[in-house]
Design an enzyme around this catalytic site. Structure first.
Site, PDB file in Angstrom:
ATOM      1  N   ASP A   8      32.142 -46.789  -4.702  1.00  0.00           N
ATOM      2  CA  ASP A   8      31.928 -48.108  -5.371  1.00  0.00           C
ATOM      3  C   ASP A   8      30.544 -48.363  -5.271  1.00  0.00           C
ATOM      4  O   ASP A   8      29.700 -47.468  -5.004  1.00  0.00           O
ATOM      5  CB  ASP A   8      32.922 -49.111  -4.998  1.00  0.00           C
ATOM      6  CG  ASP A   8      32.220 -49.796  -3.583  1.00  0.00           C
ATOM      7  OD1 ASP A   8      31.316 -48.815  -2.995  1.00  0.00           O
ATOM      8  OD2 ASP A   8      32.614 -50.668  -3.193  1.00  0.00           O
ATOM      9  N   CYS A  65      32.596 -45.977   0.171  1.00  0.00           N
ATOM     10  CA  CYS A  65      32.252 -47.565  -0.323  1.00  0.00           C
ATOM     11  C   CYS A  65      31.213 -47.905   0.984  1.00  0.00           C
ATOM     12  O   CYS A  65      30.905 -47.328   1.695  1.00  0.00           O
ATOM     13  CB  CYS A  65      33.475 -48.281  -0.265  1.00  0.00           C
ATOM     14  SG  CYS A  65      34.639 -48.410   1.242  1.00  0.00           S
ATOM     15  N   THR A  67      31.917 -49.427   3.628  1.00  0.00           N
ATOM     16  CA  THR A  67      32.258 -49.271   5.028  1.00  0.00           C
ATOM     17  C   THR A  67      33.444 -48.050   4.983  1.00  0.00           C
ATOM     18  O   THR A  67      33.573 -47.586   6.109  1.00  0.00           O
ATOM     19  CB  THR A  67      33.172 -50.410   5.247  1.00  0.00           C
ATOM     20  OG1 THR A  67      34.412 -50.499   4.472  1.00  0.00           O
ATOM     21  CG2 THR A  67      32.361 -51.668   5.549  1.00  0.00           C
ATOM     22  N   HIS A  98      45.060 -31.990  12.570  1.00  0.00           N
ATOM     23  CA  HIS A  98      46.103 -32.504  12.941  1.00  0.00           C
ATOM     24  C   HIS A  98      46.758 -33.210  11.881  1.00  0.00           C
ATOM     25  O   HIS A  98      48.134 -33.287  11.846  1.00  0.00           O
ATOM     26  CB  HIS A  98      45.976 -33.393  14.152  1.00  0.00           C
ATOM     27  CG  HIS A  98      45.795 -32.640  15.509  1.00  0.00           C
ATOM     28  ND1 HIS A  98      45.798 -33.083  16.630  1.00  0.00           N
ATOM     29  CD2 HIS A  98      45.613 -31.401  15.782  1.00  0.00           C
ATOM     30  CE1 HIS A  98      45.611 -32.303  17.645  1.00  0.00           C
ATOM     31  NE2 HIS A  98      45.410 -30.898  17.096  1.00  0.00           N
ATOM     32  N   ASN A  99      46.106 -33.750  10.974  1.00  0.00           N
ATOM     33  CA  ASN A  99      46.840 -34.856  10.045  1.00  0.00           C
ATOM     34  C   ASN A  99      46.829 -34.199   8.577  1.00  0.00           C
ATOM     35  O   ASN A  99      47.471 -34.899   7.852  1.00  0.00           O
ATOM     36  CB  ASN A  99      46.000 -36.284   9.757  1.00  0.00           C
ATOM     37  CG  ASN A  99      45.716 -36.692  11.214  1.00  0.00           C
ATOM     38  OD1 ASN A  99      44.271 -37.094  11.616  1.00  0.00           O
ATOM     39  ND2 ASN A  99      46.698 -37.001  12.092  1.00  0.00           N
ATOM     40  N   ARG A 132      53.729 -27.984  15.385  1.00  0.00           N
ATOM     41  CA  ARG A 132      53.943 -29.368  15.568  1.00  0.00           C
ATOM     42  C   ARG A 132      53.441 -30.388  14.841  1.00  0.00           C
ATOM     43  O   ARG A 132      54.032 -31.583  14.410  1.00  0.00           O
ATOM     44  CB  ARG A 132      53.966 -29.732  17.119  1.00  0.00           C
ATOM     45  CG  ARG A 132      52.566 -29.987  17.440  1.00  0.00           C
ATOM     46  CD  ARG A 132      52.376 -29.966  19.148  1.00  0.00           C
ATOM     47  NE  ARG A 132      51.252 -30.400  19.534  1.00  0.00           N
ATOM     48  CZ  ARG A 132      50.292 -29.513  19.700  1.00  0.00           C
ATOM     49  NH1 ARG A 132      50.481 -28.209  19.366  1.00  0.00           N
ATOM     50  NH2 ARG A 132      48.935 -30.135  19.920  1.00  0.00           N
ATOM     51  N   HIS A 133      52.241 -30.390  14.119  1.00  0.00           N
ATOM     52  CA  HIS A 133      51.616 -31.350  13.489  1.00  0.00           C
ATOM     53  C   HIS A 133      52.235 -31.330  11.818  1.00  0.00           C
ATOM     54  O   HIS A 133      52.108 -32.210  11.134  1.00  0.00           O
ATOM     55  CB  HIS A 133      50.189 -30.922  13.454  1.00  0.00           C
ATOM     56  CG  HIS A 133      49.483 -30.784  14.503  1.00  0.00           C
ATOM     57  ND1 HIS A 133      49.421 -32.167  15.489  1.00  0.00           N
ATOM     58  CD2 HIS A 133      49.187 -29.771  15.430  1.00  0.00           C
ATOM     59  CE1 HIS A 133      48.909 -31.754  16.672  1.00  0.00           C
ATOM     60  NE2 HIS A 133      48.536 -30.547  16.533  1.00  0.00           N
TER      61      HIS A 133
HETATM   62  C1  RB5 Z   1      31.722 -54.266  -1.549  1.00  0.00           C
HETATM   63  O1  RB5 Z   1      30.855 -55.049  -1.438  1.00  0.00           O
HETATM   64  C2  RB5 Z   1      32.499 -53.739  -0.377  1.00  0.00           C
HETATM   65  O2  RB5 Z   1      33.458 -54.606  -0.015  1.00  0.00           O
HETATM   66  C3  RB5 Z   1      33.088 -52.443  -0.601  1.00  0.00           C
HETATM   67  O3  RB5 Z   1      32.131 -51.579  -0.641  1.00  0.00           O
HETATM   68  C4  RB5 Z   1      33.736 -51.868   0.854  1.00  0.00           C
HETATM   69  O4  RB5 Z   1      33.237 -51.656   1.816  1.00  0.00           O
HETATM   70  C5  RB5 Z   1      35.082 -52.303   1.096  1.00  0.00           C
HETATM   71  O5  RB5 Z   1      35.959 -51.951   1.832  1.00  0.00           O
END
Ligand code: RB5
Length: 150
Positions: A8, A65, A67, A98-99, A132-133
């Site tokens: 994003d 994004c 985060t 593992h995942n 096992r995974h």
């Molecule tokens: C955008 O502002 C922010 O919310 C997005 O980039 C993201 O981190 C959402 O989880």
């Protein structure tokens, strides 16, 4: 190997930096957007790249994004996708081993561009261990299919 890439506006710069890294390594990828820092809704772009992985148009996905959290939530709603937020080398390795994660999610405000490139390199070069995974990953699919685990 073909990679699906998306972000994003909050991670546009990180995605561009990862694209440069992939290009330098000669890796094939499709960029599902977004294509500028103009504000967009992260589920839209996470969905595009996640669907490309689920539909086997791409082998693995890299979705970012601010985060890493929102895009991972969106990607994990797509059947067949196992998306993991990774913030260090161990997570990038273990979620493949593992995942059998098929999408790595990262946050532009969480990892540096250099670390993101390292995590991508680890993620795309580490194999699923199976054994096992495999049973446990199959249980994830069961949950996805509405089965109640006991
Ligand atoms: C955008 O502002 C922010 O919310 C997005 O980039 C993201 O981190 C959402 O989880």
């Amino acid at each position: 190997m073909k990679l699906a890439l998306a972000c994003d506006h909050g991670a546009y710069e990180l995605k561009e930096s990862i694209k440069k890294h992939l290009t330098e390594k000669g890796l094939e990828f499709t960029d599902y957007g977004c294509y500028s820092k103009e504000s967009v809704d992260y589920p839209v772009f996470a969905f595009k790249a996640a669907k490309a992985v689920a539909d086997q148009e791409c082998d693995l996905g890299i979705i970012c994004c601010t985060t890493g959290l929102g895009v991972s939530m969106a990607a994990n709603k797509v059947k067949g996708v196992r998306a993991a937020v990774c913030t260090n080398e161990m997570l990038a390795e273990m979620t493949r081993r593992h995942n059998n994660a098929n999408v790595i999610c990262m946050g532009q405000n969480v990892v540096s561009p250099e670390l993101a490139n390292q995590l991508v390199d680890i993620f795309i070069s580490t194999e699923f261990e199976g054994g096992r995974h495999e049973r446990r990953v199959n249980l994830l699919t069961d949950i996805e299919n509405g089965k109640e685990l006991s």
